[in-house]
Design an enzyme around this catalytic site. Structure first.
Site, PDB file in Angstrom:
ATOM      1  N   HIS A 165      -5.642   1.713  -4.650  1.00 29.28           N
ATOM      2  CA  HIS A 165      -4.571   1.269  -3.349  1.00 29.28           C
ATOM      3  C   HIS A 165      -4.212  -0.115  -3.856  1.00 29.28           C
ATOM      4  O   HIS A 165      -4.831  -1.068  -4.577  1.00 29.28           O
ATOM      5  CB  HIS A 165      -5.382   1.276  -2.162  1.00 29.28           C
ATOM      6  CG  HIS A 165      -6.581   0.349  -2.007  1.00 29.28           C
ATOM      7  ND1 HIS A 165      -6.778  -0.488  -0.860  1.00 29.28           N
ATOM      8  CD2 HIS A 165      -7.447  -0.296  -2.669  1.00 29.28           C
ATOM      9  CE1 HIS A 165      -7.705  -1.215  -1.062  1.00 29.28           C
ATOM     10  NE2 HIS A 165      -8.388  -1.052  -2.047  1.00 29.28           N
ATOM     11  N   HIS A 172      -3.027   0.717   6.954  1.00 32.79           N
ATOM     12  CA  HIS A 172      -3.222   0.572   5.454  1.00 32.79           C
ATOM     13  C   HIS A 172      -3.411   2.001   4.775  1.00 32.79           C
ATOM     14  O   HIS A 172      -4.013   2.983   5.569  1.00 32.79           O
ATOM     15  CB  HIS A 172      -4.487  -0.203   5.312  1.00 32.79           C
ATOM     16  CG  HIS A 172      -4.741  -0.465   3.748  1.00 32.79           C
ATOM     17  ND1 HIS A 172      -3.954  -1.286   2.981  1.00 32.79           N
ATOM     18  CD2 HIS A 172      -5.787   0.165   3.037  1.00 32.79           C
ATOM     19  CE1 HIS A 172      -4.323  -1.112   1.837  1.00 32.79           C
ATOM     20  NE2 HIS A 172      -5.271  -0.592   1.584  1.00 32.79           N
ATOM     21  N   CYS A 227       0.996  -1.153  -0.040  1.00 35.36           N
ATOM     22  CA  CYS A 227       0.238   0.024  -0.138  1.00 35.36           C
ATOM     23  C   CYS A 227       0.841   1.190  -0.032  1.00 35.36           C
ATOM     24  O   CYS A 227       0.791   2.178  -0.625  1.00 35.36           O
ATOM     25  CB  CYS A 227      -1.086  -0.143   1.148  1.00 35.36           C
ATOM     26  SG  CYS A 227      -0.302   0.165   2.866  1.00 35.36           S
TER      27      CYS A 227
END
Length: 338
Positions: free
Chosen positions: A313, A301, A253
């Site tokens: 993402h 995240h 990420c």
């Protein structure tokens, strides 16, 4: 004393007429000046056409794309058929080549037999056979060969018949290939013309608009760095998630956001917590495309915000880079790095 008088045909001199030199030119200049002033004041202005809106341009692009997709599929169909027919033609040519050789050898053998008949009987037909390396129709060949031994006659006739059959097939196939090549060229030209129109329309979009395959249409991207980052991140859609990867073919990420902004000349640390601190806080209501969006209280995240509740993402192992709603995880906040 008589009074002197002037002759009746004589008159007192009159004042000469003065031509208004340059009057017309002066009037023309005055009219031109008045017209220019009127245009400047908006009194005589040409009707202005409003530039099309982003939605209108998108609609025009969609309309052109509706034309392009069938053209592309027709092009693909013709190209596939052409490739298959070219292979068939090459295969036929491979079959014809040994038949040409076999027929030539058979005719040589016939020549030996013909030499025998040359001594004992009329040779006009035999001579014609010997000097003709590529006889005409099968009927003519049979006529010339009817005086030869039955087995030789049968052998040569069979080879020539098969050869002529393959030649006819290849001739038809080559004509079809020529037609398909022409169709392919026409479709390619049509495809290029539609693509050029789409490119022209896309160039009319405001600079704040981003259109890139893999992501939705995005408008109102103020920062040029954000536009580059969005295009870069969206271009990775479909790439696999790999822990610790930061491109160019796989990402986690924070590796994806780092890679995206690196393309715009902004260098972020490959760590969600550091990227949180490297950006400045913006509220959810003020968030705009290109901002970083973080999730969970420990910021484990993150993604690149696209607006309208969407982000691009790298989710997790087994899920490639993709566009998702930000609402499916608890949002910790937004940061702006531009």
């Amino acid at each position: 004393m008589p009074v002197a008088t002037m002759p009746l045909h004589r008159h007192a001199p009159s004042q000469p007429r003065v031509r208004p030199v340059g009057v017309r030119r002066v009037v023309h200049r005055l009219l031109t000046l008045v017209a220019a002033v009127a245009v400047g004041a908006g009194l005589v202005a040409a009707p202005a056409h409003a530039a099309p809106s982003v939605d209108e341009i998108d609609a025009m692009i969609d309309k052109q794309w509706e034309k392009l997709e069938p053209t592309i599929e027709d092009y693909n169909k013709i190209r596939a058929q052409l490739k298959a027919n070219q292979k068939r033609s090459a295969d036929l040519q491979k079959k014809i080549a040994p038949l040409e050789l076999e027929s030539a050898l058979a005719l040589n053998r016939v020549g030996d037999i013909a030499a025998h008949y040359y001594k004992d009987g009329p040779s006009q037909e035999i001579g014609a056979l010997l000097v003709t390396t590529r006889p005409g129709t099968l009927a003519e060949q049979l006529t010339m060969l009817d005086r030869l031994a039955a087995e030789q006659h049968k052998q040569v006739a069979g080879v020539l018949a098969i050869r002529d059959k393959y030649n006819r097939q290849k001739r038809k196939l080559d004509e079809l290939i020529a037609t398909q090549k022409k169709q392919q060229a026409e479709l390619a030209a049509k495809k290029n013309a539609i693509n050029a129109e789409i490119k022209r329309l896309t160039a009319m979009l405001p600079k704040t608009s981003v259109r890139v395959e893999g992501c939705p249409a995005i408008d109102g991207v103020v920062s040029s760095a954000a536009r580059i980052a969005i295009r870069t991140a969206c271009a990775q859609v479909g790439d696999p998630y790999v822990w610790g990867a930061d491109g160019p073919d796989s990402f986690d990420c924070s590796g994806l956001t780092q890679y995206a902004y690196k393309a715009a000349g902004i260098y972020l640390t490959h760590h969600t917590g550091d990227q949180w601190n490297e950006g400045r806080a913006v509220s959810r209501s003020d968030a705009r495309p290109g901002d970083l969006v973080f999730f969970y209280s420990d910021l484990h995240h993150m993604g690149l915000y696209l607006g309208n509740g969407l982000m691009v993402h790298a989710p997790r192992t087994g899920k490639p880079v993709q566009v998702s709603k930000i609402s499916y995880m608890p949002v910790a906040g937004f940061r702006r790095v531009t």
